[in-house]
Design a protein around this motif. Structure first.
Motif, short mmCIF file in Angstrom:
data_model
loop_
_atom_site.label_atom_id
_atom_site.label_comp_id
_atom_site.label_asym_id
_atom_site.label_seq_id
_atom_site.Cartn_x
_atom_site.Cartn_y
_atom_site.Cartn_z
N CYS A 1 0.84 -1.21 0.00
CA CYS A 1 0.00 0.00 0.00
C CYS A 1 0.87 1.26 0.00
O CYS A 1 0.58 2.24 0.70
CB CYS A 1 -0.95 0.02 1.19
N GLY A 2 1.90 1.23 -0.81
CA GLY A 2 2.73 2.41 -1.00
C GLY A 2 3.71 2.68 0.14
O GLY A 2 4.45 3.67 0.09
N VAL A 3 3.74 1.81 1.16
CA VAL A 3 4.66 2.03 2.29
C VAL A 3 5.85 1.08 2.13
O VAL A 3 5.68 -0.13 1.96
CB VAL A 3 3.95 1.75 3.64
N SER B 1 5.80 2.59 -9.43
CA SER B 1 5.10 2.56 -8.15
C SER B 1 3.63 2.22 -8.41
O SER B 1 2.96 2.86 -9.22
CB SER B 1 5.20 3.92 -7.46
N MET C 1 1.30 2.84 -6.59
CA MET C 1 0.48 3.98 -6.19
C MET C 1 0.05 4.78 -7.42
O MET C 1 -1.08 5.27 -7.48
CB MET C 1 1.26 4.90 -5.23
N GLN D 1 -0.51 4.34 7.87
CA GLN D 1 0.08 4.99 6.70
C GLN D 1 -0.45 4.38 5.40
O GLN D 1 -0.71 5.08 4.42
CB GLN D 1 1.62 4.89 6.75
N ASN E 1 -2.39 6.40 2.48
CA ASN E 1 -1.94 6.40 1.07
C ASN E 1 -3.08 6.05 0.12
O ASN E 1 -3.29 6.72 -0.90
CB ASN E 1 -0.83 5.36 0.88
N ALA F 1 -4.98 8.43 -2.73
CA ALA F 1 -4.99 8.08 -4.16
C ALA F 1 -6.42 7.99 -4.70
O ALA F 1 -6.69 8.38 -5.83
CB ALA F 1 -4.26 6.76 -4.39
N GLN G 1 -10.30 8.80 4.85
CA GLN G 1 -9.56 7.62 5.30
C GLN G 1 -10.45 6.59 6.00
O GLN G 1 -10.18 5.39 5.95
CB GLN G 1 -8.44 8.06 6.25
#
Ligand code: MG
Length: 383
Positions: free
Chosen positions: A245-247, A296, A298, A335, A339, A343, A348
């Protein structure tokens, strides 16, 4: 067996208090006539539209997929013009008022079936109001037995030659019928009723148009909710970064793949595309394409969000489950949610990311790879 619709748009529209024929009145971006004709799409082999002579230019400008013929002085004469315009091989004709745009496909099908079997199939609904017969003086003479009363609608389906002869006979006798079944009855044919539905209203008065607009406004504005599911798995190898998840997560191994191999986002994108039946990420971002090497995920998620937006769809919520024995993902979950929410441009609280182990079982449990499941709910405005 060739089945044809004859859409009669010959009404004068004077009862509407409007300067235009009600068949040509606008109704949520289309004319009433176009909507009535479209109701027969895919159900008949062809259609004839009978128009009022003075509406010829306006009707031609609609570019309808139908044979166009001018109507006569009366409804009966207009139906006859429509019948004369049918091809020789037409075996069933469905006469339909252009002012009934809400006719359902199931009603049309039932009329066709009945006409094939019995020679007639006429849409009608049982009368729900109590009907009384009164004199000119406004005094009730009689209460009619409601269980035997039916309100006639269209379509009315017949064998075209029989209906033609019946109308010709009735016309020769100087009688004017308000529906086509009447002509058949008068000539000794039995007429079969097909139960329609009360929504198949005839737009006759100004308040009918108002109701019709409201109804279409409601159904066109209604959002359809659709759910999608995605699954993905990638192998854990040395010498790769672990991105979920982009982390970027500190770990001795990372996931192997053409892109950054963010297995959680891959599952999520498949869920989003799946909700709209738009295929999968392999189809949209092929791993044979060099431009996606090392990319990426993301960025691909943002691109997926754009694909959804272009379809008029918005993400309601998403839930991602990552299956990994190690490393511990808990510290990164918030986080990850942030993310994904950024996107997809949603709050959240509508994004859930969870992680689980398999207690050492299977490829995830043995640390050979990481997998992920995702479900997403998408809301799409119906057009
Ligand atoms: Mg993948």
């Amino acid at each position: 067996m060739s089945v044809w619709a004859v859409i009669v748009a010959g009404g004068s529209g004077t009862r509407m208090g409007m300067p235009v024929n009600k068949a040509l009145a606008p109704l949520a971006g289309k004319t009433v006539l176009e909507r009535s004709l479209e109701a027969f799409d895919g159900l008949v082999d062809g259609a004839v539209v009978v128009y009022r002579a003075q509406d010829e230019d306006a009707v031609r400008a609609l570019n309808l997929r139908a044979r166009l013929v001018p109507g006569g002085e009366t409804r009966q004469a207009s139906v006859l013009s429509g019948l004369y315009a049918l091809p020789q091989d037409a075996e069933i004709a469905l006469i339909h008022d252009a002012a009934r745009p809400f006719v359902r496909a199931e009603t049309i099908r039932a009329c066709i079936e009945s006409a094939k079997k019995y020679g007639s199939g006429v849409a009608a609904v049982p009368v729900t109001d109590t009907i009384k017969r009164a004199g000119q003086d406004g005094v009730v003479r009689e209460t009619l037995p409601r269980e035997q009363l039916w309100a006639m609608q269209t379509p009315q389906a017949f064998r075209p030659q029989e209906l033609r002869r019946a109308i010709e006979t009735l016309t020769a006798q100087g009688e004017a019928a308000t529906d086509d079944a009447r002509a058949m009855e008068a000539c000794g044919h039995s007429v079969r009723l097909v139960e329609g539905n009360s929504g198949n209203i005839k737009l006759t008065r100004p308040e009918d148009m108002e109701l019709a607009r409201l109804r279409l406004g409601e159904s066109e504005g209604r959002a359809m909710q659709r759910v999608g599911h995605g699954y993905d798995a990638h192998r854990l190898v040395e010498g790769r970064k672990l991105v979920l998840c982009g982390v970027e997560i500190p770990y001795e191994k990372g996931l192997l793949g053409h892109s950054d191999a963010d297995v959680a986002l891959h599952a999520l994108m498949d869920a989003l595309l799946g909700a709209l039946a738009l295929g999968d990420i392999g189809g949209h971002f092929p791993d044979s394409d060099e431009k996606y090497r090392g990319i990426s995920s993301m960025l691909l998620l943002k691109e997926t969000a754009r694909i959804l937006a272009a379809q008029g769809a918005a993400v309601v919520n998403a839930d991602v489950t990552i299956i990994a024995q190690r490393p511990k993902l808990k510290p990164f979950i918030e986080q990850m949610r942030a993310n994904v929410a950024a996107a997809l441009e949603v709050p959240q609280e509508r994004v859930s990311v969870k992680a689980t182990t398999t207690e050492g079982m299977g490829f995830e449990g043995e640390g050979l790879g990481i997998s992920a499941h995702a479900v997403a709910l998408v809301e799409k405005k119906e057009r």
